[in-house]
Design an enzyme around this catalytic site. Structure first.
Site, PDB file in Angstrom:
ATOM      1  CG  HIS A 129      -1.946   0.983   1.344  1.00  0.00           C
ATOM      2  ND1 HIS A 129      -1.692   2.297   1.675  1.00  0.00           N
ATOM      3  CD2 HIS A 129      -3.299   0.894   1.177  1.00  0.00           C
ATOM      4  CE1 HIS A 129      -2.826   2.971   1.704  1.00  0.00           C
ATOM      5  NE2 HIS A 129      -3.814   2.142   1.397  1.00  0.00           N
ATOM      6  CG  ASP A 206       0.307  -2.103   6.541  1.00  0.00           C
ATOM      7  OD1 ASP A 206      -0.630  -2.200   7.343  1.00  0.00           O
ATOM      8  OD2 ASP A 206       0.196  -1.562   5.420  1.00  0.00           O
ATOM      9  CD  GLN A 209      -6.891  -4.297   4.357  1.00  0.00           C
ATOM     10  OE1 GLN A 209      -7.865  -4.973   4.699  1.00  0.00           O
ATOM     11  NE2 GLN A 209      -7.022  -3.039   3.973  1.00  0.00           N
ATOM     12  CE  LYS A 232      -7.415   0.298   6.101  1.00  0.00           C
ATOM     13  NZ  LYS A 232      -8.296   0.495   4.934  1.00  0.00           N
ATOM     14  CB  CYS A 370      -3.786   3.242  -1.698  1.00  0.00           C
ATOM     15  SG  CYS A 370      -4.819   4.706  -1.525  1.00  0.00           S
TER      16      CYS A 370
END
Length: 429
Positions: A129, A206, A209, A232, A370
């Site tokens: 991303h 990261d 998700q 999220k 993104c």
């Protein structure tokens, strides 16, 4: 989904927990498959934030009055709740931010500036991303370091070998997504971290998700930093979490200075502040963190293994059904594992497909998500992304498949040039 339908993982109907899902949109109930951009909030999260504002609203810190102490207590309990959710060693390893993006930037501009210098290398994967790409690009531009990319295979997936092949004696830091926001690829972050640490390399993961779809144990993964956003994972917008090992936070300098991050300030004396407050200048988003803690309670109440099974089953059936249509390309692994999949319909622009699905009440995300360099590597102008959450059902998956079936070439009278087209506004990841 009824309580009897346990094959998907969840043992009860959770849709009633989400007030927005009973809303009619143009006469249709929403089929919300845009969870990778933002999940909806259950009533339990909304109630927790309403209760805070109704009964405990005040600022945290040094207030000695009752409301101030109650607000501070709830804020501190929220930090402890996050610690337990991630299995961090101590609450001081949890920093509250406003987003995953802010968390990555904090690490890049504080920790990164300490460990990366001219001639060094920062390594990322080829599917990141923008929020896990641009901060590292800026760091490299500032320091004279080189940004290197672990290549992806023909399916758009990196491998442990692709990371190992890029590691050199000048590699100082690796940044990688736990789960791809484009196609749900689950990266081997534990193995990547172990390989990096064998060479004295620091790792940021990261997890934006990941946390909504699977259990995350930061001590098991072993990464030096792990970050995510609440919106999220069934929590509120404007709240994020940065986990960092205590020894790293101790050496890092704050990026923002102001109230709350230093117990005493002077005109010329040393600035003394301790983590995690060192990185939380200004009044915090107290209600947001209360809501984040409530979202974690909600996920744990459902059972994170059950949530993972449910989301993966929906994504797998969607991929299977879309591939069977013919004329539809589903990207990534044969069996999506991250609750996310991306696809395109031959001869139809993804934005047109998304608009068509909207006429069925189906919300998806279209564009480059993104992740422009990743989409470029696949030769795509964009894709349609369907992402699944705890309130989605197999019936909704079947509706998606049936709706896509009517999006064949020639259905649309408009034609976009073969270049990236995005609707006005931001292409949120």
């Amino acid at each position: 989904m009824t309580a009897e339908q346990t094959s998907s993982g969840l043992s009860r109907d959770v849709r009633a927990d989400f007030p927005i899902l009973v809303t009619d949109l143009d006469g249709k109930p929403p089929v919300y498959l845009d969870n990778a951009a933002t999940t909806q909030m259950p009533r339990q999260v909304l109630d927790a934030m309403y209760d805070y504002y109704s009964n405990d609203n005040s600022n945290v810190g040094r207030g000695v009055h009752t409301l101030g102490m109650r607000a501070t207590d709830r804020f501190m309990r929220s930090r402890e709740r996050v610690r337990a959710f991630l299995n961090a060693a101590q609450a001081s390893e949890i920093v509250f931010t406003k987003s995953t993006t802010e968390s990555v930037n904090l690490v890049a501009q504080s920790f990164g500036r300490q460990v990366v210098s001219d001639g060094d290398e920062v390594l990322i994967s080829g599917l990141e991303h923008h929020s896990n790409l641009l901060p590292w690009r800026r760091l490299c531009e500032q320091t004279g370091a080189a940004l290197k990319v672990a290549t992806v295979d023909e399916h758009g997936e990196p491998s442990l070998d692709s990371f190992r092949a890029q590691i050199t004696e000048r590699t100082r830091l690796i940044a990688v997504a736990h789960v791809s926001n484009v196609q749900g690829t689950v990266n081997p972050v534990r193995e990547i971290t172990a390989a990096a640490h064998d060479h004295g390399i620091f790792v940021l993961v990261d997890g934006a998700q990941a946390v909504a779809h699977r259990s995350v144990d930061v001590r098991d993964i072993g990464a030096d930093f792990y970050c995510f956003s609440a919106h999220k994972m069934y929590g509120p917008h404007g709240t994020g979490v940065l986990y960092g090992k205590a020894e790293h936070f101790e050496r890092m300098e704050p990026v923002l200075l102001g109230g709350g991050m230093a117990p005493i300030a002077s005109y010329d004396g040393p600035l003394i502040s301790m983590p995690p407050l060192r990185f939380e200048a200004g009044s915090p988003n107290i209600a947001g963190m209360v809501g984040t803690a409530a979202a974690m309670d909600y996920l744990d109440g459902l059972g994170r293994d059950a949530v993972h099974e449910h989301d993966a089953a929906l994504a797998a059936r969607a991929a299977e059904g879309l591939r069977a249509l013919g004329g539809v390309t589903v990207y990534g692994a044969q069996a999506p594992r991250g609750g996310i999949l991306s696809f395109n319909v031959d001869g139809v622009h993804p934005h047109d497909v998304g608009g068509h699905l909207n006429t069925f009440g189906i919300a998806t995300r279209t564009g480059v998500h993104c992740a422009s360099p990743f989409m470029d590597s696949l030769g795509l102008v964009g894709s349609v992304r369907a992402s699944f959450g705890v309130y989605n059902t197999m019936d909704e998956v079947e509706l998606l498949i049936e709706a896509v079936k009517t999006s064949e070439k020639g259905f649309w009278s408009t034609n976009h040039p073969n270049e990236r087209f995005l609707p006005p506004g931001r292409d949120s990841g």
